[in-house]
Structures are given as C-alpha cells and as structure tokens.
Design a protein around this motif. Structure first.
Motif, PDB file in Angstrom:
ATOM      1  N   UNK A  38      27.040  25.226   2.221  1.00  0.00           N
ATOM      2  CA  UNK A  38      25.980  25.850   1.419  1.00  0.00           C
ATOM      3  C   UNK A  38      25.954  25.183   0.052  1.00  0.00           C
ATOM      4  N   UNK A  39      24.772  24.987  -0.479  1.00  0.00           N
ATOM      5  CA  UNK A  39      24.575  24.639  -1.879  1.00  0.00           C
ATOM      6  C   UNK A  39      23.852  25.791  -2.549  1.00  0.00           C
ATOM      7  N   UNK A  40      24.306  26.162  -3.740  1.00  0.00           N
ATOM      8  CA  UNK A  40      23.623  27.149  -4.567  1.00  0.00           C
ATOM      9  C   UNK A  40      23.368  26.533  -5.932  1.00  0.00           C
ATOM     10  N   UNK A  41      22.144  26.700  -6.432  1.00  0.00           N
ATOM     11  CA  UNK A  41      21.769  26.084  -7.695  1.00  0.00           C
ATOM     12  C   UNK A  41      22.101  27.006  -8.861  1.00  0.00           C
ATOM     13  N   UNK A  42      22.820  26.456  -9.826  1.00  0.00           N
ATOM     14  CA  UNK A  42      23.156  27.215 -11.020  1.00  0.00           C
ATOM     15  C   UNK A  42      21.905  27.441 -11.879  1.00  0.00           C
ATOM     16  N   UNK A  43      21.874  28.553 -12.567  1.00  0.00           N
ATOM     17  CA  UNK A  43      20.813  28.887 -13.529  1.00  0.00           C
ATOM     18  C   UNK A  43      19.448  29.125 -12.894  1.00  0.00           C
ATOM     19  N   UNK A  44      19.366  29.269 -11.571  1.00  0.00           N
ATOM     20  CA  UNK A  44      18.104  29.589 -10.913  1.00  0.00           C
ATOM     21  C   UNK A  44      17.969  31.090 -10.723  1.00  0.00           C
ATOM     22  N   UNK A  45      19.077  31.720 -10.384  1.00  0.00           N
ATOM     23  CA  UNK A  45      19.124  33.171 -10.199  1.00  0.00           C
ATOM     24  C   UNK A  45      20.287  33.707 -11.018  1.00  0.00           C
ATOM     25  N   UNK A  46      20.025  34.693 -11.878  1.00  0.00           N
ATOM     26  CA  UNK A  46      21.067  35.204 -12.776  1.00  0.00           C
ATOM     27  C   UNK A  46      22.258  35.783 -12.020  1.00  0.00           C
ATOM     28  N   UNK A  47      22.021  36.222 -10.782  1.00  0.00           N
ATOM     29  CA  UNK A  47      23.113  36.790 -10.002  1.00  0.00           C
ATOM     30  C   UNK A  47      24.050  35.727  -9.441  1.00  0.00           C
ATOM     31  N   UNK A  48      23.571  34.486  -9.369  1.00  0.00           N
ATOM     32  CA  UNK A  48      24.394  33.419  -8.812  1.00  0.00           C
ATOM     33  C   UNK A  48      25.217  32.784  -9.927  1.00  0.00           C
ATOM     34  N   UNK A  49      26.492  33.072  -9.899  1.00  0.00           N
ATOM     35  CA  UNK A  49      27.423  32.576 -10.906  1.00  0.00           C
ATOM     36  C   UNK A  49      28.576  31.864 -10.187  1.00  0.00           C
ATOM     37  N   UNK A  50      28.970  30.720 -10.712  1.00  0.00           N
ATOM     38  CA  UNK A  50      30.081  29.985 -10.105  1.00  0.00           C
ATOM     39  C   UNK A  50      31.358  30.815 -10.223  1.00  0.00           C
ATOM     40  N   UNK A  51      32.067  31.055  -9.121  1.00  0.00           N
ATOM     41  CA  UNK A  51      33.319  31.820  -9.197  1.00  0.00           C
ATOM     42  C   UNK A  51      34.308  31.195 -10.169  1.00  0.00           C
ATOM     43  N   UNK A  52      35.127  32.036 -10.743  1.00  0.00           N
ATOM     44  CA  UNK A  52      36.089  31.573 -11.749  1.00  0.00           C
ATOM     45  C   UNK A  52      37.037  30.525 -11.180  1.00  0.00           C
ATOM     46  N   UNK A  53      37.414  30.678  -9.919  1.00  0.00           N
ATOM     47  CA  UNK A  53      38.311  29.729  -9.271  1.00  0.00           C
ATOM     48  C   UNK A  53      37.463  28.615  -8.656  1.00  0.00           C
ATOM     49  N   UNK A  54      37.384  27.456  -9.315  1.00  0.00           N
ATOM     50  CA  UNK A  54      36.546  26.354  -8.869  1.00  0.00           C
ATOM     51  C   UNK A  54      37.119  25.036  -9.357  1.00  0.00           C
ATOM     52  N   UNK A  55      36.520  23.947  -8.914  1.00  0.00           N
ATOM     53  CA  UNK A  55      36.893  22.640  -9.458  1.00  0.00           C
ATOM     54  C   UNK A  55      35.671  21.735  -9.470  1.00  0.00           C
ATOM     55  N   UNK A  56      35.665  20.769 -10.388  1.00  0.00           N
ATOM     56  CA  UNK A  56      34.589  19.779 -10.460  1.00  0.00           C
ATOM     57  C   UNK A  56      34.739  18.817  -9.292  1.00  0.00           C
ATOM     58  N   UNK A  57      33.590  18.396  -8.715  1.00  0.00           N
ATOM     59  CA  UNK A  57      33.675  17.549  -7.534  1.00  0.00           C
ATOM     60  C   UNK A  57      32.462  16.639  -7.417  1.00  0.00           C
TER      61      UNK A  57
END
Length: 442
Positions: free
Chosen positions: A214-233
């Motif tokens: 799945x891909x989810x776009x940041x800043x498109x929907x206020x409810x979609x927030x990157x989880x705190x546990x993540x890494x750049x890739x």
C-alpha cells in the motif's frame, strides 16, 4: 533490491491524449492464456510490437504504453515517431521523448492496431538493471480495456476472457466481486486502513505495477499520519527520478471481505509526487504485495474486479532489512566446472583415478551477472557496516554473487529471521569484506 514501482502516472506535455482502442480477439476463442514472469510482485508479459518480440511490465497504474531502453530493441521499427516532452513520477522536471502512432501489438490472438506508444530516450531509465531480466516497456489501460483479464499469481499465468455473460457467470461462482471505478483510464477501489485503532475509509488506485502493499500520501487526508515507528526509505524508480519516502507498519487493511493484519505501508514524500495530479478522494495505491495473494480478474467493461485467495494469502509482510538496493550492471565471463553424465565402464576394463576425473567434469566459460549496490539507506545495518553505493558484490555468505538471481538476492535481504549477511565487495580495485545483521525495526 526493493520495490520497483514502477510508474504511477505519466503526464504528456503539449501533446493531446487520445484513447487507445485496446486489444481485441482476432480468432474464435472465448478464452486464452499465456505465462508471465513474476519478479518482485511485478508481472512481465511477452508482446510483439510491429513483429518484434518484447517484454512489458503489465501495469494497471498507467494509461499509455511506454517503451524505453531502445538500445536493446534494435529490430524494432517504430511508426510515425515525433519528438515530445514528458514528465512523470519522481523529482525531476520535463525530459525529451518520442510519440509513435500506427503501431501493431499482438499477444497470441489478441491484437491492437494503430497503437500509440511513448518512448523514453533517457538511457538511465532502464528497468532491466533493476529487475534482472530484459524489460522493454510498460503497458496498461489498452490491455485491460476490452476484456476480462485474470492475473493468476500462483500459476504465473495471464488468462484473457471475452467480455460476455457466460464468462462472467462462471467467474462469479468462484470469485468475490468488488466494485471499482475507472477514472482517467485507471481503476480505483474503496478500502479501510487502520492506523492504531482508528479505521479510515480510503480510495486507492489499483496499481499492480507497484510492488509494495500500500502507498498512502502524506498531507492529503488529515487522518493519515505516518506512524511514529518508521524509517526513511527508497521506494522505487519513476520516469522523472527516484521516489523516496517513509516505511511503517500499520494495524490493519481491509478490502471487501478480506482483511490483512500489520501490512507494511509506504508514505512517499511530497517532492517525489509533486507532478502527480490526484483524482478527487484518492489517498494512495494498492499494490502487488497485496494483489499477489489472490487470483485477480480485472473487469474494466463492467467496473469490477474479482478476487480469490491463493496459498500465500496469509504470508507475513516483510521488507528489505539490510538497507541496500542491488542492481544488475553487466556480465562477466566465469570459468565454471561442469559435471558430465558418464557411462560406467564394462567389467574388467581399466579405470584409473585420472580417467575418472577427466570423464566426469569439464570447464566452460559462461556469462554471469555482475551486481552493484545502487542505493543504501542511512543508519541501516548495511550502511553502519561500511558498505557504500557503487560497491561491486563479489560474494554473498561466501558464495559467488553470480550464482544468485536478482530475485534470490532480494528474497535473502527480506528474510524474517535476523540473520547475518557477509558480503565481499570490490571498491576502487580493492576487495573488502563486510558483515551485518538483518534487524527488524518495524
């Protein structure tokens, strides 16, 4: 290696778009099938273009047919080619390409005439090195448009059914029907993602040309927030450059009656998708890591897909824990020891150890792949061990690297177990050894 997208969307600047007529049956069959190659969740099919046999990525996420790597297709005769400017997913701006009309495409008894093709002239955009096999192009909407197209991931076959009531009734008895919309020549489906404990309805493009789940776009929907546990890739390669973002595991994803626990989601950054014009309501894409768990039938004429679970439905969601991307950068001559089939000597005949050795083996020079580290994630296990972009891989866990396919290397770097990996590499004509552990950080 990692997710090779591949292409999400392509814009064609200045040149007006016109609809492809699509593939139609030229025989009397009601159904046909042919094998495909499945690599990194991506589907590669054979297609004849003006009589030349080529290999295409079958990608529901693109509208137009795209060719690249023309140095590998010397026998191809393109019709009515003219220069244009193109732009696509990634950080770069416009680049030069060609537009060719009047082409003929053929897959068994499926024919597309007067086919429009866009050609990428940039030699750096070449999927062959990222995939490990010769790849000549990408095809999407025109292949799906007129018929019912099944991608059977388990059998690694494409089945194409004529669009008629008889075929649809047979399919509906065995598959779960899921409604889709076809907007700007691409399919969209409704689903639900759960971040923490909050269910969020999402509209996703069905993109089997994206090997992620799945891909989810940041800043498109206020409810979609990157989880705190993540890494750049590094997420893949687009027409306009590399696509980067973040990777995280979410609680749950659902589509129709199917639910997946703890899938891994990619969140591309805003720079990588700056050229992407979203249709209303879209917040991301549904890719091959989910779709490969089904037999999927795309029914564009009737705005539906059909899903049936296969044996990998419950497989865990894994990711490249090493932090390195590997690509195929050429070939080398290797002197290999080949075992021969020998005929036993008759009873009483002399059999010396020398004769035995000479009879059982011979040596042959063979062309084998050369692999290079093309991308490395900061603070990853491989990065912290001292590996660098541009390192040529000589051996993997003491086995020559050329014994592995690119697919096998990818599988090794995505193992669930936190295994140790030892690489011998060549850097500036020096041979060096590095060792790192595949750590699970999600």
């Amino acid at each position: 290696m990692k997710k090779i997208i591949l292409i999400f969307l392509v814009f064609f600047y200045v040149v007006p778009l016109w609809a492809q007529e699509g593939f139609r049956y030229v025989g009397k069959r009601n159904k046909l099938s042919f094998p495909f190659q499945l690599i990194n969740n991506l589907v590669f099919i054979p297609i004849q273009v003006n009589g030349a046999q080529l290999t295409f990525l079958l990608d529901s996420g693109v509208e137009q047919t795209i060719l690249f790597g023309l140095e590998e297709t010397k026998d191809l005769n393109l019709k009515n080619a003219e220069k244009i400017r193109l732009i696509g997913l990634g950080g770069k701006d416009f680049f030069e390409g060609l537009r060719s009309t009047g082409n003929t495409l053929l897959v068994k008894e499926l024919l597309s005439e007067n086919h429009l093709i866009y050609i990428v002239l940039d030699p750096e955009f070449n999927l062959s090195s990222l995939i490990g096999i010769p790849v000549n192009g990408i095809i999407g909407y025109s292949f799906f448009k007129n018929n019912l197209v099944e991608i059977n991931y388990e059998k690694e076959k494409v089945f194409v059914y004529k669009d008629n009531v008889k075929n649809r009734k047979k399919i509906e008895k065995k598959y779960v029907k899921v409604p889709v919309t076809i907007e700007k020549a691409k399919p969209y489906v409704e689903g639900v993602v759960m971040l923490d404990s909050v269910p969020i309805p999402v509209k996703l493009m069905l993109d089997n040309g994206n090997s992620d789940a799945i891909w989810l776009f940041q800043n498109v929907n206020k409810q979609i927030v990157v989880p705190e546990k993540n890494f750049d890739d590094y997420l893949g390669q687009g027409l306009s450059g590399e696509v980067e973002g973040k990777k995280a595991r979410i609680a749950e994803f659902s589509i129709s009656k199917f639910t997946f626990k703890k899938p891994i989601v990619a969140f591309p950054d805003s720079l990588s998708i700056k050229n992407l014009t979203l249709i209303p309501g879209r917040v991301g894409s549904l890719g091959g890591e989910i779709l490969k768990r089904f037999s999927v039938i795309f029914d564009y004429p009737n705005k539906a897909i059909y899903l049936r679970k296969n044996r990998v439905y419950n497989a865990p969601f894994s990711y490249n824990k090493s932090g390195i991307e590997v690509r195929h950068v050429g070939t080398q001559w290797v002197n290999e020891k080949i075992q021969l089939q020998t005929v036993p000597l008759l009873e009483g005949e002399k059999n010396t150890e020398t004769d035995k050795n000479n009879a059982e083996f011979k040596y042959e020079f063979k062309l084998k792949p050369v692999y290079e580290i093309s991308n490395i994630r900061k603070d990853s296990p491989a990065f912290n061990s001292g590996l660098q972009e541009g390192d040529i891989i000589i051996s993997i866990n003491n086995d020559p690297a050329f014994k592995y396919s690119l697919q096998e290397i990818n599988f090794l770097l995505k193992q669930e177990e936190e295994k140790w990996i030892e690489l011998e590499i060549e850097r500036n004509k020096q041979k060096l050894k590095f060792r790192f552990q595949l750590l699970n950080i999600l």
